[in-house]
Write a protein that holds these residues in place. Structure first.
Motif, PDB file in Angstrom:
ATOM      1  N   GLU A 182      95.494   1.163  60.035  1.00  0.00           N
ATOM      2  CA  GLU A 182      94.114   1.471  59.694  1.00  0.00           C
ATOM      3  C   GLU A 182      93.516   2.248  60.845  1.00  0.00           C
ATOM      4  OE1 GLU A 182      91.804  -1.944  58.314  1.00  0.00           O
ATOM      5  OE2 GLU A 182      93.722  -2.981  58.000  1.00  0.00           O
ATOM      6  N   GLU A 192      89.957   4.118  62.532  1.00  0.00           N
ATOM      7  CA  GLU A 192      88.508   3.952  62.530  1.00  0.00           C
ATOM      8  C   GLU A 192      87.914   4.867  61.475  1.00  0.00           C
ATOM      9  OE1 GLU A 192      87.351   5.030  66.456  1.00  0.00           O
ATOM     10  OE2 GLU A 192      88.144   3.191  67.336  1.00  0.00           O
ATOM     11  N   ARG A 193      87.005   4.348  60.711  1.00  0.00           N
ATOM     12  CA  ARG A 193      86.342   5.166  59.681  1.00  0.00           C
ATOM     13  C   ARG A 193      85.541   6.267  60.346  1.00  0.00           C
ATOM     14  NH1 ARG A 193      89.527   4.490  55.947  1.00  0.00           N
ATOM     15  NH2 ARG A 193      89.725   2.399  55.191  1.00  0.00           N
ATOM     16  N   GLU A 194      85.311   7.318  59.577  1.00  0.00           N
ATOM     17  CA  GLU A 194      84.555   8.474  60.061  1.00  0.00           C
ATOM     18  C   GLU A 194      85.257   9.174  61.225  1.00  0.00           C
ATOM     19  OE1 GLU A 194      81.977   9.128  58.123  1.00  0.00           O
ATOM     20  OE2 GLU A 194      82.210   7.175  57.176  1.00  0.00           O
ATOM     21  N   ASN A 195      86.559   8.959  61.373  1.00  0.00           N
ATOM     22  CA  ASN A 195      87.290   9.554  62.491  1.00  0.00           C
ATOM     23  C   ASN A 195      88.520  10.279  61.951  1.00  0.00           C
ATOM     24  OD1 ASN A 195      88.406  10.244  64.906  1.00  0.00           O
ATOM     25  ND2 ASN A 195      88.586   8.174  65.700  1.00  0.00           N
ATOM     26  N   TYR A 196      88.294  11.271  61.109  1.00  0.00           N
ATOM     27  CA  TYR A 196      89.419  11.956  60.490  1.00  0.00           C
ATOM     28  C   TYR A 196      90.085  12.972  61.413  1.00  0.00           C
ATOM     29  CZ  TYR A 196      88.289   9.265  56.484  1.00  0.00           C
ATOM     30  OH  TYR A 196      88.067   8.195  55.656  1.00  0.00           O
ATOM     31  N   TYR A 228      99.795   9.851  55.096  1.00  0.00           N
ATOM     32  CA  TYR A 228      98.371   9.566  54.945  1.00  0.00           C
ATOM     33  C   TYR A 228      98.202   9.133  53.502  1.00  0.00           C
ATOM     34  CZ  TYR A 228      93.323  10.514  54.689  1.00  0.00           C
ATOM     35  OH  TYR A 228      91.968  10.416  54.501  1.00  0.00           O
ATOM     36  N   THR A 280      96.284   6.488  50.228  1.00  0.00           N
ATOM     37  CA  THR A 280      95.130   5.766  49.710  1.00  0.00           C
ATOM     38  C   THR A 280      95.472   4.285  49.720  1.00  0.00           C
ATOM     39  OG1 THR A 280      95.936   5.907  47.441  1.00  0.00           O
ATOM     40  CG2 THR A 280      94.499   7.692  48.202  1.00  0.00           C
ATOM     41  N   ASP A 294      95.435   3.483  55.927  1.00  0.00           N
ATOM     42  CA  ASP A 294      95.191   4.922  56.007  1.00  0.00           C
ATOM     43  C   ASP A 294      96.497   5.669  56.237  1.00  0.00           C
ATOM     44  OD1 ASP A 294      92.256   4.792  55.904  1.00  0.00           O
ATOM     45  OD2 ASP A 294      92.478   3.744  57.810  1.00  0.00           O
ATOM     46  N   GLN A 334      92.296   5.229  68.201  1.00  0.00           N
ATOM     47  CA  GLN A 334      91.673   5.369  66.890  1.00  0.00           C
ATOM     48  C   GLN A 334      92.333   4.475  65.842  1.00  0.00           C
ATOM     49  OE1 GLN A 334      93.471   7.669  68.483  1.00  0.00           O
ATOM     50  NE2 GLN A 334      94.789   8.782  67.071  1.00  0.00           N
TER      51      GLN A 334
END
Length: 156
Positions: free
Chosen positions: A74, A76-80, A101, A103, A107, A133
Motif C-alpha cells: 500500500e 500513501e494516498r495522493e502520492n502517485y 500497479y 486495483t 496498490d 511512500q
C-alpha cells in the motif's frame, strides 16, 4: 498493433514464445515460409517491439533461489509520484522479479524471490527503508508453483 500481424507472424510468435532458440529453418518448416522470410519477419517484430526480449529462463531451485513471495504493498494516498519512483527503484533490485500497479486492496503487487524467509525479511526491510511512500506490506509465501510462465496468447 495486431492488425499489422498476418497469420504467419502470429504463428511465428506462438512458436518463438515456446523456444526462441529455434533456427529459422525449423520455424520455416513449421509455418510454410522460407528461412529468409522468417528472419525478415522476426527482425521486423523485434524492431517494432512486438518481440520485447529473448531471455533464458533460469530454474530458481537450481541456483538456490527457491522461494517465491507475493507481496501486496500500500502506498500513501495522493502520492502517485511514488509509483514512478518505486518503479525506477525496483528496476535495480534483482530479487524483485515483477511489479504490478493494481486495483483492490493493494496498490502494488510484487513477485519477489529469495533463498529463504530470512533473506526475504531483509529484502522487505530494505524495500520499506528505501521507499518511505510504502506504508504497509502484506506477504504471501508460495508453497507450490502450479503454473509459471510468460506466454502471451496470440489471437488468430
Amino acid at each position: 498493433m495486431t492488425e499489422q500481424l498476418d497469420k504467419f507472424d502470429r504463428e511465428i510468435l506462438r512458436i518463438v514464445q515456446k523456444d526462441c532458440q529455434l533456427k529459422a529453418e525449423a520455424i520455416a518448416d513449421m509455418v510454410g515460409l522460407s528461412p529468409s522470410a522468417i528472419q525478415r519477419r522476426l527482425k521486423r517484430m523485434r524492431q517494432a517491439g512486438i518481440i520485447a526480449a529473448e531471455v533464458a529462463v533460469v530454474d530458481r531451485k537450481a541456483i538456490g533461489k527457491f522461494m517465491t513471495f507475493i507481496t501486496g504493498m500500500e502506498i500513501e494516498r495522493e502520492n502517485y509520484d511514488a509509483l514512478s519512483r518505486f518503479r525506477l527503484w525496483a528496476d535495480r533490485q534483482a530479487h524483485i522479479q515483477q511489479v504490478y500497479y493494481v486495483t483492490g486492496t493493494f496498490d502494488l503487487i510484487a513477485i519477489i524471490t529469495a533463498e529463504d524467509v530470512m533473506q526475504y525479511d531483509a529484502i522487505a526491510a530494505h524495500i520499506m527503508a528505501e521507499n518511505p511512500q510504502i506504508k504497509r506490506m502484506h506477504t504471501n509465501v508460495v508453497l507450490k508453483e502450479l503454473k509459471v510462465g510468460l506466454f502471451v496468447p496470440v489471437p488468430d
